[in-house]
Design a protein around this motif. Structure first.
Motif, short mmCIF file in Angstrom:
data_model
loop_
_atom_site.label_atom_id
_atom_site.label_comp_id
_atom_site.label_asym_id
_atom_site.label_seq_id
_atom_site.Cartn_x
_atom_site.Cartn_y
_atom_site.Cartn_z
N TYR A 153 0.86 -1.19 0.00
CA TYR A 153 0.00 0.00 0.00
C TYR A 153 0.89 1.24 0.00
O TYR A 153 1.63 1.46 0.96
CB TYR A 153 -0.91 0.01 1.22
N LEU A 154 0.82 2.02 -1.07
CA LEU A 154 1.67 3.20 -1.21
C LEU A 154 0.86 4.47 -0.98
O LEU A 154 -0.17 4.69 -1.62
CB LEU A 154 2.29 3.24 -2.61
N ARG A 156 -9.64 7.96 6.01
CA ARG A 156 -8.86 7.30 4.95
C ARG A 156 -7.75 6.46 5.55
O ARG A 156 -7.49 5.33 5.09
CB ARG A 156 -8.27 8.35 4.01
N LEU A 157 -7.08 7.00 6.54
CA LEU A 157 -6.01 6.25 7.20
C LEU A 157 -6.55 4.98 7.84
O LEU A 157 -5.97 3.90 7.73
CB LEU A 157 -5.32 7.12 8.26
N PHE A 175 -5.44 1.02 6.95
CA PHE A 175 -4.92 0.04 7.91
C PHE A 175 -5.86 -1.16 8.04
O PHE A 175 -5.39 -2.29 8.23
CB PHE A 175 -4.70 0.71 9.27
N GLU A 176 -7.17 -0.92 7.93
CA GLU A 176 -8.12 -2.03 7.98
C GLU A 176 -7.94 -2.95 6.77
O GLU A 176 -8.00 -4.18 6.90
CB GLU A 176 -9.55 -1.48 8.01
N ALA A 177 -7.70 -2.35 5.60
CA ALA A 177 -7.48 -3.16 4.40
C ALA A 177 -6.20 -3.99 4.53
O ALA A 177 -6.16 -5.16 4.14
CB ALA A 177 -7.39 -2.24 3.17
N ASP A 189 -0.19 2.01 17.30
CA ASP A 189 -0.25 1.45 18.65
C ASP A 189 -1.28 0.34 18.75
O ASP A 189 -1.22 -0.51 19.65
CB ASP A 189 -0.60 2.55 19.67
N GLY A 190 -2.24 0.32 17.80
CA GLY A 190 -3.30 -0.67 17.85
C GLY A 190 -2.99 -1.97 17.15
O GLY A 190 -3.85 -2.86 17.07
N PHE A 191 -1.76 -2.11 16.62
CA PHE A 191 -1.39 -3.36 15.97
C PHE A 191 -1.51 -4.54 16.93
O PHE A 191 -1.10 -4.46 18.09
CB PHE A 191 0.05 -3.30 15.47
N LYS A 192 -2.04 -5.64 16.43
CA LYS A 192 -2.09 -6.88 17.20
C LYS A 192 -1.00 -7.83 16.71
O LYS A 192 -0.59 -7.75 15.55
CB LYS A 192 -3.47 -7.53 17.06
N ASN A 193 -0.54 -8.71 17.59
CA ASN A 193 0.54 -9.62 17.23
C ASN A 193 0.23 -10.49 16.02
O ASN A 193 1.11 -10.83 15.24
CB ASN A 193 0.91 -10.51 18.43
N GLU A 194 -1.05 -10.84 15.85
CA GLU A 194 -1.41 -11.71 14.73
C GLU A 194 -1.47 -10.95 13.41
O GLU A 194 -1.59 -11.56 12.34
CB GLU A 194 -2.75 -12.40 14.99
#
Length: 257
Positions: A66-67, A84-85, A89-91, A134-139
């Protein structure tokens, strides 16, 4: 592929270590107890191959790419940029390959250091980006890469541990880098004769990878306009003179602001 990226062997190896290993050995890293890498900064002058290497990494790791090109994501409508952001990130999180690279080109244009004089929309954008990282999950096998030639202007919250805390610097190419870039560029072209690549690599000190690549475009134009099918040493020499004569201007950080 990595072999299509001329020069910068230490940069390529470091990127391979940080990102490729992150994707291919993620379960092992998590089992060890290591925290996944979230963000990596590619720093250096324009034209040194930062975006190109990011694309190669995505291809090598079979990751969705994703660019985001700086200001292109900014909307004049309140809240639209943050939306949009979030969608981006959801995609990435829903990537069918299970791997995704989000690449922010010229991130300094949208994430400058926040001050009392900063525009409110800019503050909201930076805050949203921080929240998403900060909301990234390990999976979630996602790595965010951002390029900038003004790393000192970035908001300090972006470069603290846990966000963009890894940095890979792209300096101006050395003689060995320039020769490698020229050879990689020549590899896919129809040529004849002994091309003066070593001489050009010596005389092109201070050139970026983009300028070296432009030399082949000039040589190909001359060859085609002359009705020939192969680039010869004279074409390369003349192309070098043409690219050398182009206006060049160094832009300081203060001027860019």
């Amino acid at each position: 592929r990595f072999e299509d990226f001329g020069g910068y062997p230490q940069v390529v190896e470091r990127a391979r270590e940080l990102i490729t290993t992150q994707f291919e050995n993620r379960a092992r890293l998590l089992a060890i107890g290591a925290k996944p890498i979230k963000g990596i900064l590619f720093t250096g002058s324009p034209g040194t191959g930062k975006t190109y290497l990011a694309r190669i990494i995505a291809n090598e790791t079979d990751a969705d790419f994703y660019l985001i090109s700086g200001p292109s994501i900014v909307s004049k409508w309140v809240g639209d940029t943050e939306a949009r952001l979030r969608k981006l990130f959801e995609a990435a999180a829903r990537s069918q390959s299970g791997r995704a690279i989000i690449f922010f080109d010229e991130i300094d244009s949208i994430a400058e250091r926040r001050t009392e004089d900063s525009h409110e929309a800019s503050k909201r954008l930076v805050a949203q980006l921080l929240t998403l990282m900060d909301g990234f999950k390990n999976e979630q096998n996602i790595v965010v890469i951002a390029s900038t030639n003004r790393v000192d202007s970035l908001d300090p919250a972006l470069t603290r541990p846990g966000r963009f805390d890894w940095e890979i610097e792209f300096g101006m190419p050395t003689y060995e880098d320039r020769l490698s870039i020229l050879r990689v560029g020549a590899r896919g072209l129809q040529t004849i004769g002994d091309l003066p690549l070593k001489e050009i690599a010596k005389q092109s000190e201070g050139w970026s990878a983009a300028e070296l690549t432009a030399l082949w475009s000039e040589a190909a134009l001359m060859t085609a306009s002359d009705g020939r099918g192969k680039i010869n040493p004279e074409d390369v020499a003349i192309a070098f003179e043409r690219v050398s004569s182009r206006p060049r201007r160094e832009i300081s950080i203060e001027e860019a602001r």
